[in-house]
Design a protein around this motif. Structure first.
Motif, PDB file in Angstrom:
ATOM      1  N   ASN A  14       1.168   6.697   2.776  1.00  0.00           N
ATOM      2  CA  ASN A  14       1.008   5.243   3.001  1.00  0.00           C
ATOM      3  C   ASN A  14       0.986   4.482   1.677  1.00  0.00           C
ATOM      4  O   ASN A  14       1.574   3.411   1.558  1.00  0.00           O
ATOM      5  CB  ASN A  14      -0.293   4.962   3.751  1.00  0.00           C
ATOM      6  CG  ASN A  14      -0.132   5.111   5.265  1.00  0.00           C
ATOM      7  OD1 ASN A  14       0.986   5.239   5.750  1.00  0.00           O
ATOM      8  ND2 ASN A  14      -1.249   5.128   5.984  1.00  0.00           N
ATOM      9  N   TYR A  61       3.579   1.587   1.130  1.00  0.00           N
ATOM     10  CA  TYR A  61       3.201   0.170   1.114  1.00  0.00           C
ATOM     11  C   TYR A  61       2.976  -0.384  -0.301  1.00  0.00           C
ATOM     12  O   TYR A  61       2.288  -1.369  -0.476  1.00  0.00           O
ATOM     13  CB  TYR A  61       1.967  -0.058   1.998  1.00  0.00           C
ATOM     14  CG  TYR A  61       2.244   0.292   3.450  1.00  0.00           C
ATOM     15  CD1 TYR A  61       3.070  -0.546   4.221  1.00  0.00           C
ATOM     16  CD2 TYR A  61       1.732   1.445   4.034  1.00  0.00           C
ATOM     17  CE1 TYR A  61       3.359  -0.202   5.540  1.00  0.00           C
ATOM     18  CE2 TYR A  61       2.011   1.772   5.351  1.00  0.00           C
ATOM     19  CZ  TYR A  61       2.833   0.950   6.103  1.00  0.00           C
ATOM     20  OH  TYR A  61       3.137   1.272   7.400  1.00  0.00           O
ATOM     21  N   ASP A 106      -3.882   2.600  -4.518  1.00  0.00           N
ATOM     22  CA  ASP A 106      -2.549   2.123  -4.874  1.00  0.00           C
ATOM     23  C   ASP A 106      -2.602   0.698  -5.403  1.00  0.00           C
ATOM     24  O   ASP A 106      -3.640   0.043  -5.351  1.00  0.00           O
ATOM     25  CB  ASP A 106      -1.612   2.225  -3.655  1.00  0.00           C
ATOM     26  CG  ASP A 106      -2.005   1.285  -2.533  1.00  0.00           C
ATOM     27  OD1 ASP A 106      -2.159   0.078  -2.790  1.00  0.00           O
ATOM     28  OD2 ASP A 106      -2.177   1.754  -1.356  1.00  0.00           O
ATOM     29  N   MET A 158       0.778  -3.847  -1.598  1.00  0.00           N
ATOM     30  CA  MET A 158       0.697  -5.181  -0.988  1.00  0.00           C
ATOM     31  C   MET A 158      -0.709  -5.547  -0.486  1.00  0.00           C
ATOM     32  O   MET A 158      -1.016  -6.706  -0.271  1.00  0.00           O
ATOM     33  CB  MET A 158       1.690  -5.287   0.174  1.00  0.00           C
ATOM     34  CG  MET A 158       1.409  -4.288   1.292  1.00  0.00           C
ATOM     35  SD  MET A 158       2.577  -4.437   2.634  1.00  0.00           S
ATOM     36  CE  MET A 158       4.087  -3.898   1.869  1.00  0.00           C
ATOM     37  N   ILE A 194      -6.887  -1.312  11.282  1.00  0.00           N
ATOM     38  CA  ILE A 194      -5.812  -0.368  10.924  1.00  0.00           C
ATOM     39  C   ILE A 194      -6.083   1.059  11.383  1.00  0.00           C
ATOM     40  O   ILE A 194      -5.171   1.866  11.473  1.00  0.00           O
ATOM     41  CB  ILE A 194      -5.517  -0.376   9.399  1.00  0.00           C
ATOM     42  CG1 ILE A 194      -6.822  -0.207   8.623  1.00  0.00           C
ATOM     43  CG2 ILE A 194      -4.768  -1.634   8.973  1.00  0.00           C
ATOM     44  CD1 ILE A 194      -6.605   0.022   7.158  1.00  0.00           C
ATOM     45  N   GLY A 208       7.299   3.148  10.989  1.00  0.00           N
ATOM     46  CA  GLY A 208       6.008   3.758  11.299  1.00  0.00           C
ATOM     47  C   GLY A 208       5.627   3.457  12.732  1.00  0.00           C
ATOM     48  O   GLY A 208       6.211   2.580  13.370  1.00  0.00           O
ATOM     49  N   PHE A 209       4.633   4.216  13.270  1.00  0.00           N
ATOM     50  CA  PHE A 209       4.200   4.016  14.661  1.00  0.00           C
ATOM     51  C   PHE A 209       2.752   3.557  14.781  1.00  0.00           C
ATOM     52  O   PHE A 209       2.240   3.346  15.867  1.00  0.00           O
ATOM     53  CB  PHE A 209       4.366   5.324  15.438  1.00  0.00           C
ATOM     54  CG  PHE A 209       5.813   5.673  15.668  1.00  0.00           C
ATOM     55  CD1 PHE A 209       6.542   5.031  16.670  1.00  0.00           C
ATOM     56  CD2 PHE A 209       6.446   6.618  14.878  1.00  0.00           C
ATOM     57  CE1 PHE A 209       7.876   5.345  16.867  1.00  0.00           C
ATOM     58  CE2 PHE A 209       7.783   6.928  15.083  1.00  0.00           C
ATOM     59  CZ  PHE A 209       8.516   6.296  16.079  1.00  0.00           C
ATOM     60  N   LEU A 234      -3.223   6.595  10.661  1.00  0.00           N
ATOM     61  CA  LEU A 234      -4.625   6.325  10.328  1.00  0.00           C
ATOM     62  C   LEU A 234      -5.539   6.572  11.534  1.00  0.00           C
ATOM     63  O   LEU A 234      -6.690   6.965  11.366  1.00  0.00           O
ATOM     64  CB  LEU A 234      -4.795   4.879   9.823  1.00  0.00           C
ATOM     65  CG  LEU A 234      -4.205   4.601   8.432  1.00  0.00           C
ATOM     66  CD1 LEU A 234      -4.390   3.125   8.056  1.00  0.00           C
ATOM     67  CD2 LEU A 234      -4.858   5.490   7.364  1.00  0.00           C
ATOM     68  N   SER A 267      -4.831  -1.344  -2.436  1.00  0.00           N
ATOM     69  CA  SER A 267      -5.806  -0.797  -1.492  1.00  0.00           C
ATOM     70  C   SER A 267      -6.323   0.542  -2.002  1.00  0.00           C
ATOM     71  O   SER A 267      -5.633   1.255  -2.744  1.00  0.00           O
ATOM     72  CB  SER A 267      -5.161  -0.535  -0.131  1.00  0.00           C
ATOM     73  OG  SER A 267      -4.322  -1.600   0.251  1.00  0.00           O
ATOM     74  N   PHE A 269      -8.064   3.867  -0.052  1.00  0.00           N
ATOM     75  CA  PHE A 269      -8.507   4.493   1.195  1.00  0.00           C
ATOM     76  C   PHE A 269      -9.470   5.616   0.853  1.00  0.00           C
ATOM     77  O   PHE A 269      -9.229   6.371  -0.093  1.00  0.00           O
ATOM     78  CB  PHE A 269      -7.302   5.022   1.977  1.00  0.00           C
ATOM     79  CG  PHE A 269      -6.595   3.916   2.732  1.00  0.00           C
ATOM     80  CD1 PHE A 269      -5.707   3.060   2.079  1.00  0.00           C
ATOM     81  CD2 PHE A 269      -6.830   3.727   4.085  1.00  0.00           C
ATOM     82  CE1 PHE A 269      -5.074   2.037   2.764  1.00  0.00           C
ATOM     83  CE2 PHE A 269      -6.216   2.708   4.774  1.00  0.00           C
ATOM     84  CZ  PHE A 269      -5.327   1.847   4.121  1.00  0.00           C
TER      85      PHE A 269
HETATM   86  P1  ADP Z   1       2.198   3.471  10.006  1.00  0.00           P
HETATM   87  O1  ADP Z   1       2.948   4.525  10.616  1.00  0.00           O
HETATM   88  O2  ADP Z   1       2.512   2.103  10.505  1.00  0.00           O
HETATM   89  O3  ADP Z   1       2.107   3.525   8.550  1.00  0.00           O
HETATM   90  P2  ADP Z   1      -0.629   4.027   9.858  1.00  0.00           P
HETATM   91  O4  ADP Z   1      -1.630   4.260  10.937  1.00  0.00           O
HETATM   92  O5  ADP Z   1      -0.563   5.044   8.832  1.00  0.00           O
HETATM   93  O6  ADP Z   1       0.741   3.704  10.568  1.00  0.00           O
HETATM   94  O7  ADP Z   1      -1.029   2.695   9.195  1.00  0.00           O
HETATM   95  C1  ADP Z   1      -1.353   1.581  10.003  1.00  0.00           C
HETATM   96  C2  ADP Z   1      -1.025   0.284   9.276  1.00  0.00           C
HETATM   97  O8  ADP Z   1      -1.875   0.153   8.137  1.00  0.00           O
HETATM   98  C3  ADP Z   1       0.311   0.225   8.666  1.00  0.00           C
HETATM   99  O9  ADP Z   1       1.295  -0.198   9.551  1.00  0.00           O
HETATM  100  C4  ADP Z   1       0.161  -0.693   7.482  1.00  0.00           C
HETATM  101  O10 ADP Z   1       0.426  -1.964   7.895  1.00  0.00           O
HETATM  102  C5  ADP Z   1      -1.253  -0.506   7.074  1.00  0.00           C
HETATM  103  N1  ADP Z   1      -1.428   0.348   5.900  1.00  0.00           N
HETATM  104  C6  ADP Z   1      -1.773   1.646   5.879  1.00  0.00           C
HETATM  105  N2  ADP Z   1      -1.887   2.059   4.587  1.00  0.00           N
HETATM  106  C7  ADP Z   1      -1.629   1.003   3.791  1.00  0.00           C
HETATM  107  C8  ADP Z   1      -1.615   0.802   2.357  1.00  0.00           C
HETATM  108  N3  ADP Z   1      -1.884   1.794   1.503  1.00  0.00           N
HETATM  109  N4  ADP Z   1      -1.321  -0.401   1.884  1.00  0.00           N
HETATM  110  C9  ADP Z   1      -1.056  -1.441   2.748  1.00  0.00           C
HETATM  111  N5  ADP Z   1      -1.068  -1.316   4.115  1.00  0.00           N
HETATM  112  C10 ADP Z   1      -1.349  -0.095   4.605  1.00  0.00           C
END
Ligand code: ADP
Length: 671
Positions: free
Chosen positions: A575, A579, A603, A606, A616, A633-634, A638, A662, A664
């Motif tokens: 991720n 992102y 990271d 954005m 999220i 992505g789906f 997360l 961000s 995590f």
């Molecule tokens: P996806 O398959 O959409 O990445 P995730 O469950 O991994 O699904 O993430 C859910 C949402 O969280 C993402 O669609 C994205 O918008 C946001 N996201 C996850 N990680 C990041 C990150 N490191 N920086 C910015 N947005 C993130």
């Protein structure tokens, strides 16, 4: 002097010629003639009269000159009964005299009262016998009259004195009366002053009462208070809505409606005023020309005798209440016709309302449930949900789409999605809760079917993919000696794509396993830092768009599912790469805090807005924006991470700032 007597023909009278008169008579006559007083001589038995000139006025024009030589009896016939006996006495030798003797005499042609001091004395003859009467007479009429006047005056004076004294007495008594009256007046004045004081006090009380009435009237919210008299004249008009209704206090008070140009309005209510003044007390709703609704009370006010003298009209604007009633009636009908169960309850979980849908969903009627506890619907193993919801609500949160299970009257467990909101009083205090329950049993079944399908499809896809991976590994091995640069590159990209696909299919498989409760956690002790090192190295091999760094630290022993924790970290890293723009830094690191191990992936991408940050970790949640639209992505990565970490009794969270980057995190208990 004496010419009368001398010239008088005496010979014709009873006396005969004067030369023959007896000497005493001659002597007396000559004496008489020399005296300056009125003298009368009455001679002989006939009393023949002889008098000097001074005597003439006494006889006046009536008796003189006839008297001379005539008988006194004839001359004074009118008084002869009085003087006759006196003459007789004198002739007997007596001298008779009287002062202020009254003789009524006609001397001048009319009768008058004459007064005389007189003296009758005998004239003696030579033989010693009385021959006549010598009369000396002085008239005192003037004196007597003057005296009489004086007396009268005196009498009058005395009388007037008497009167005066009686007047004085009267005056004194009048004075006394005046004094008494003055005293009375003073006391009346005092009484008046007291009455005045009482009046002023009464006026003050009246003013205070009026003030009180006005302030009461003004403080009855949304009202007008009117007092009318028997003739329907406005005595008082007051209240918040007075101006709104067009009543002007000063112009109205003391006036009849007809005098203030309100005839039309008055005629419309006159029959009501009449009813009120006839003693009827009643209330009714009335709508104004401008559409406001008033609730009007007509109250007859009775005096001490029980007669209705005034009428009190209290009009209260109920437009808002009416609208609110209409609104709540509409709301009530919405609630009744809703497909969702809508239930309200107190903070003590006692049900206060229950709609038709609730009856359909749970099988209980409103009569059965109102007043009952909400716990009747909650399965025993979920009883802890209620206090948790209450504590979230008390913080002011709304609980939305909370999926859970509830119990119906016939003992079935149904899937429901709950939205719970606080019910507040006008002051903002929470007084209860409203629960909207949607039966999602069908949806749940759909999901199960969908999950089953995803699971089945992923499982079926996995088999050919495993074969494909194996074939590619063999092919890569066989191509090792080959110099064709295209083939080497193509194999590397194909490998990456197959890996992506594998992780995607694994993801779906895991979700379906998770949902169906088949995601198993197989714990084993390992060094978390060692795992981080392996992932770091692998990432360096695959990712050449970003700079990936590892903040190394000592050993971190944990007891966890190695593969699943590995997939969590890989998800964080992929991720971070996905992102954040090319060339940016991605940092992997770990530390120990208390008895927990913490792993983070940071990271410079954005970032995530606060409103998205809380969601999220939800299933299928993806941030919708221009930046993320082109990133595939789906929204399950997360979600799976959170489930895995939760099942390790750890915590998962993220810190982020939009446009900055961000980080995590997850934590695991140390082994
Ligand atoms: P996806 O398959 O959409 O990445 P995730 O469950 O991994 O699904 O993430 C859910 C949402 O969280 C993402 O669609 C994205 O918008 C946001 N996201 C996850 N990680 C990041 C990150 N490191 N920086 C910015 N947005 C993130």
């Amino acid at each position: 002097m004496g010419e009368l007597i001398r010239s008088f023909n005496w010979s014709a009278t009873g006396l005969g010629d004067s030369a023959n008169w007896p000497a005493p008579l001659k002597q007396t006559v000559s004496m008489m003639l020399s005296i300056n007083f009125p003298i009368l001589i009455c001679w002989g038995p006939e009393y023949i009269q002889l008098y000097n000139d001074h005597f003439r006025p006494i006889n006046g024009v009536t008796k003189h000159p006839q008297a001379l030589g005539g008988s006194a009896k004839d001359t004074y016939a009118e008084i002869w009964p009085t003087i006759g006996p006196m003459f007789a006495e004198v002739m007997g030798g007596k001298t008779v005299g009287f002062p202020d003797f009254m003789v009524p005499l006609d001397r001048n042609g009319y009768m008058e009262e004459c007064y005389f001091d007189f003296s009758y004395s005998p004239i003696y003859l030579e033989d010693g016998q009385p021959g006549g009467v010598f009369v000396v007479c002085v008239e005192t009429t003037d004196k007597v009259i003057a005296l009489g006047k004086l007396n009268r005056i005196n009498d009058e004076q005395a009388a007037s004195n008497e009167e005066m004294s009686s007047v004085n007495e009267e005056l004194a008594s009048a004075n006394e009366e005046l004094e008494a009256t003055n005293e009375e007046l003073a006391s009346v004045n005092e009484e008046l002053a007291a009455t005045n004081e009482e009046l002023t006090e009464a006026q003050k009380t009246l003013a205070r009462n009026e003030q009180l009435f006005r302030s009461i009237a003004v403080n009855i919210p949304d009202s007008v208070v009117i007092v009318v008299d028997k003739e329907h004249r406005y005595l008082m008009v007051e209240g918040e809505k007075m101006e709104k209704l067009g009543f002007a206090r000063q112009a109205y008070e003391g006036k009849h409606p007809s005098e203030v140009g309100q005839m039309e309005r008055y005629l419309a209510v006159k029959h009501l005023y009449d009813r009120m003044m006839a003693g009827e007390r009643f209330s009714q709703e009335r709508t104004t020309a401008t559409g406001e609704i008033y609730y009007v009370h007509f109250v007859p006010l009775k005096n001490e005798q029980g007669d209705v003298e005034t009428g009190l009209i209290i009009a209260i604007d109920i437009s808002e209440r009416k609208q609110a009633e209409e609104r709540s009636a509409k709301l009530a009908s919405i609630v009744e016709t809703s497909d969702d169960a809508i239930i309200s309850k107190t903070l003590e979980s006692v049900i206060t309302s229950w709609n038709n849908a609730a009856e359909r969903m749970f099988g209980y009627t409103a009569e059965e449930m109102v007043g009952e506890s909400i716990y009747k619907l909650i399965p025993v193993d979920r009883h802890d949900e209620e206090p948790r919801i209450l504590s979230r609500l008390s913080k002011g949160d709304r609980v939305e789409h909370f999926e859970t299970k509830r119990l119906t009257k016939d003992g079935r467990l149904i899937d429901v999605s709950l939205t719970i909101s606080p019910l507040k009083d006008p002051q903002g205090n929470i007084i209860g809760l409203s629960k909207i329950a949607r039966d999602i049993t069908e949806r749940k079944l759909d999901e199960i079917r969908k999950n089953d399908f995803i699971g089945m499809a992923s499982h079926e896809l996995k088999t050919p993919l495993t074969s494909l991976t194996a074939i590619m590994q063999v092919t890569s091995a066989k191509l090792k000696g080959n110099d064709d640069p295209f083939l080497a590159g193509a194999m590397a990209r194909a490998n990456t794509q197959v890996k992506k696909m594998t992780s995607m299919i694994n993801g779906f498989l895991n979700v379906s396993r998770l949902e169906s409760g088949k995601l198993l956690i197989e714990k084993e002790p390992f060094d978390l830092n060692q795992l981080l090192q392996e992932i770091f190295e692998e990432t360096q091999l695959i990712v050449n768009t970003h700079t990936v760094s590892l903040a190394r630290s000592g050993e971190i022993p944990v007891n966890a599912d190695h593969d699943k924790i590995s997939s969590v970290i890989s998800n964080f890293v992929s991720n971070a790469v996905k992102y954040s723009p090319r060339g940016n830094l991605v940092e992997i690191g770990s530390r120990i805090e208390g008895n927990m191990a913490i792993v983070y992936v940071k990271d410079e991408g954005m970032g995530i807005k606060p409103q998205d940050l809380s969601q999220i970790f939800d299933r299928y949640y993806r941030v919708e924006s221009n930046h993320t639209r082109h990133i595939s992505g789906f929204g399950i990565g997360l979600y799976l991470c959170a489930e895995i970490i939760n099942r390790h009794d750890g915590k998962i969270w993220a810190e982020s700032e939009s446009g900055v980057g961000s980080t995590f995190y997850f934590s695991l208990p140390l082994a």
